[in-house]
Design an enzyme around this catalytic site. Structure first.
Site, PDB file in Angstrom:
ATOM      1  N   PHE A 150       0.801  -1.234   0.000  1.00 11.83           N
ATOM      2  CA  PHE A 150       0.000   0.000   0.000  1.00 11.83           C
ATOM      3  C   PHE A 150       0.830   1.279   0.000  1.00 11.83           C
ATOM      4  O   PHE A 150       0.330   2.351  -0.326  1.00 11.83           O
ATOM      5  CB  PHE A 150      -0.938   0.027   1.231  1.00 11.83           C
ATOM      6  N   LYS A 174      -1.111  -7.666  -9.084  1.00 10.67           N
ATOM      7  CA  LYS A 174      -2.104  -7.661  -7.996  1.00 10.67           C
ATOM      8  C   LYS A 174      -1.734  -6.501  -7.071  1.00 10.67           C
ATOM      9  O   LYS A 174      -0.828  -6.608  -6.256  1.00 10.67           O
ATOM     10  CB  LYS A 174      -2.015  -9.002  -7.248  1.00 10.67           C
ATOM     11  N   GLU A 177      -5.015  -4.109  -2.047  1.00  9.65           N
ATOM     12  CA  GLU A 177      -6.459  -3.837  -2.060  1.00  9.65           C
ATOM     13  C   GLU A 177      -6.785  -2.516  -1.346  1.00  9.65           C
ATOM     14  O   GLU A 177      -7.889  -1.984  -1.493  1.00  9.65           O
ATOM     15  CB  GLU A 177      -7.247  -4.997  -1.427  1.00  9.65           C
ATOM     16  N   SER A 227       5.093  -6.923   3.573  1.00  7.28           N
ATOM     17  CA  SER A 227       5.630  -7.212   4.908  1.00  7.28           C
ATOM     18  C   SER A 227       6.430  -8.518   4.891  1.00  7.28           C
ATOM     19  O   SER A 227       6.228  -9.375   4.017  1.00  7.28           O
ATOM     20  CB  SER A 227       4.465  -7.344   5.889  1.00  7.28           C
ATOM     21  N   CYS A 282       9.770   1.573   3.608  1.00  3.03           N
ATOM     22  CA  CYS A 282      10.669   0.500   4.038  1.00  3.03           C
ATOM     23  C   CYS A 282      12.082   1.033   4.218  1.00  3.03           C
ATOM     24  O   CYS A 282      12.947   0.335   4.718  1.00  3.03           O
ATOM     25  CB  CYS A 282      10.644  -0.641   3.031  1.00  3.03           C
ATOM     26  N   GLU A 376       8.907  -3.834  13.383  1.00  4.25           N
ATOM     27  CA  GLU A 376       8.593  -2.765  12.425  1.00  4.25           C
ATOM     28  C   GLU A 376       7.328  -2.046  12.898  1.00  4.25           C
ATOM     29  O   GLU A 376       6.275  -2.674  13.047  1.00  4.25           O
ATOM     30  CB  GLU A 376       8.366  -3.356  11.026  1.00  4.25           C
TER      31      GLU A 376
END
Ligand code: NAD
Length: 485
Positions: A150, A174, A177, A227, A282, A376
């Site tokens: 995301f 993909k 979402e 992740s 990240c 994280e």
């Protein structure tokens, strides 16, 4: 009130929706529903793979120089629509205009690398003995897949799509979402640029789509960014189905600050690194390890953090759940004895009360065993750990399970080199808080920040998206002379 957008799959050059179950897409800026997303199934992935497979022979049959032409046009469309694409990233992800615009600019740079492939991907040929030639050609793999997170709705899809497609593959993507809109717009612009139908396809949804991609026998390679928990699932599942896979995971980046560091530059770099994109990068600084006496730098960081205003120069975090998680980490650190120097909890932005905001947070006197030091957090939070020596600081950095980025702040070349050699991270910075390698260099971490061989962008990606064809030819020179004469 924003009109709700109906998110659609993009298969064989057309947008479609087949009555799949759906979920709401929420804008983190104010909590409003902005779109409705189909939760696709294996059958939808199968349809996309069939379209990509059908498009493969014609697309891979073009020369590299022909294929890049589409991306010259596409890059200029990105530039032409920069403002609109920037606002779309803002709407679905919640980052500031400047941060969202930087993403689109980076996507343009990624296309520039892709169109330079004819200059880089030059096949090899050698006469290995008289009359015998060995030749190596790079060939595409076939249908490949890209699964994205995301936090960079526009840029991360461009880490994979341009290189994979320019090199002759066809793709099923993909998107996350949570942020599907930028990818949908990308498909429209690719079509406008002249990409043939079926070369690029999108299947929207959640984990079922990811599992179908890992299982589908028609997909040759899977690239994943997200992740570490999911990277492990995807890497195991895709490789157990005998696919090539590179899976980039999460991060816990350490910045080592030495007492001789330039105080103003260091404070502003550390604060920008931990708070940019609301810490949802990240490459964001998450732990600062201060060596010896660095109080003067911490004081400047606190001052610097006061200039950050949520809703103005600090965007939202992605969901209500993310806000809760980040604030829970801060609570736990406080209960464990750490000192909150700047507290971003309970932040609301006037006029956007439904949005998900966390202010910049600086936590001092963190110990290496605390959750804020190890896990994280993915929010605008930095934990400060104090070390007596540089070796102790390096040990703390090396102990992390992750290894995406690390940086050192010092004015001593000797100390910088010492850290460069010992940091256990794929991307290392010297006096740079976000050490992102730019093309043609490649992006990728170490340890649990990446699974698989090679990196995801730059020159390294050429290896990932192609296979070598080795041809050996033998000619009899005398025969040729006889035939010619
Ligand atoms: P995520 O792992 O939750 O989701 C990534 C993708 O995996 C999404 O498309 C999602 O639909 C899918 N997914 C989620 N759960 C799944 C499951 N159980 N099984 C199969 N698929 C599943 O990541 P995110 O929250 O979207 O993104 C943030 C994470 O991504 C952070 O950890 C961040 O560090 C990481 N990230 C890493 C890099 C890098 O280069 N290493 C770059 C960007 C983001």
């Amino acid at each position: 009130m924003t009109k709700t957008i109906s998110v659609k799959n993009f298969i064989n050059g057309h947008f479609e929706r087949n009555g799949q179950e759906s979920m709401d897409v929420i804008s983190p800026i104010d909590g409003s529903t902005i779109a409705d997303l189909p939760l696709s199934s294996y059958d939808d992935v199968d349809k996309a793979v069939k379209a990509a497979k059908e498009a493969f022979p014609a697309w891979s049959g073009k020369t590299l120089k022909e294929r890049v032409q589409v991306f010259f046009k596409y890059r200029s469309l990105l530039e032409q629509h920069k403002d609109e694409l920037t606002k779309l990233v803002q709407l679905e992800n919640g980052k500031t205009y400047g941060e969202a615009e930087a993403e689109v600019l980076k996507s343009m740079e990624l296309c520039e690398f892709a169109v330079s492939m004819p200059q880089i991907v030059v096949n090899e040929i050698q006469e290995v003995s008289r009359g015998v030639e060995c030749r190596i050609e790079r060939k595409p793999l076939g249908v490949v897949a890209s699964i994205t997170p995301f936090n960079f709705p526009n840029m991360v899809p461009h880490w994979t799509m341009p290189n994979a497609i320019v090199l002759g593959n066809t793709m099923v993507m993909k998107p996350s979402e949570i942020v599907p809109l930028s990818t949908m717009r990308m498909a429209e612009l690719l079509k406008e640029a002249g990409l043939p139908d079926g070369v690029f396809n999108i299947v929207n949804g959640g984990k079922e789509v990811v599992e179908a991609i890992c299982d589908h026998p028609g997909i040759e390679a899977v690239s994943f960014v997200g992740s570490t928990k999911v990277a492990k699932i995807v890497y195991r599942r895709a490789t157990s189905n005998l696919k090539r896979c590179v899976a980039l995971g999460g991060a816990k980046n350490h910045l080592l600050v030495l007492p001789d560091a330039n105080p103003d530059m260091t404070a502003s770099n550390v604060v920008a690194s931990m708070s940019g994109c609301a810490g949802q990068r990240c490459m964001a600084a998450s732990v600062m390890v201060g060596v010896d006496k660095i109080q003067h730098i911490i004081d400047k960081m606190v001052e610097e953090a006061k200039n950050i205003v949520p809703g103005e120069n600090l965007g939202s975090v992605i969901t209500a759940g993310a806000k809760e998680r980040i604030e829970r980490y801060i609570d736990e650190a406080e209960k464990g004895g750490a000192k909150i120097l700047v507290d971003g909890r309970n932040t609301t932005v006037p006029g956007k009360e439904g949005g998900f905001y966390v202010g910049p947070t600086i936590i001092d006197y963190v110990t290496p065993d605390m959750a804020v030091a190890k896990e994280e957090i993915f929010g605008p939070v930095i934990s400060i750990i104090h070390a007596k020596t540089l070796d102790e600081a390096i040990q703390i950095e090396n102990a992390s399970n992750y290894g995406n980025a690390a940086a050192v702040f010092t004015q001593s070349g000797k100390m910088a080199k010492y850290v460069m050699e010992r940091a256990s991270a794929g991307m290392v910075g010297v006096n740079i808080g976000v050490p992102v390698p730019r093309e043609p260099f490649s992006f990728g971490g170490w340890n649990e920040s990446k699974f698989g061989v090679g990196d995801i962008t730059g020159r390294s990606s050429i290896e990932f998206w192609t296979q070598n064809k080795k041809t050996t030819t033998k000619w009899n020179p005398e025969d040729q002379i006889n035939w010619m004469s």
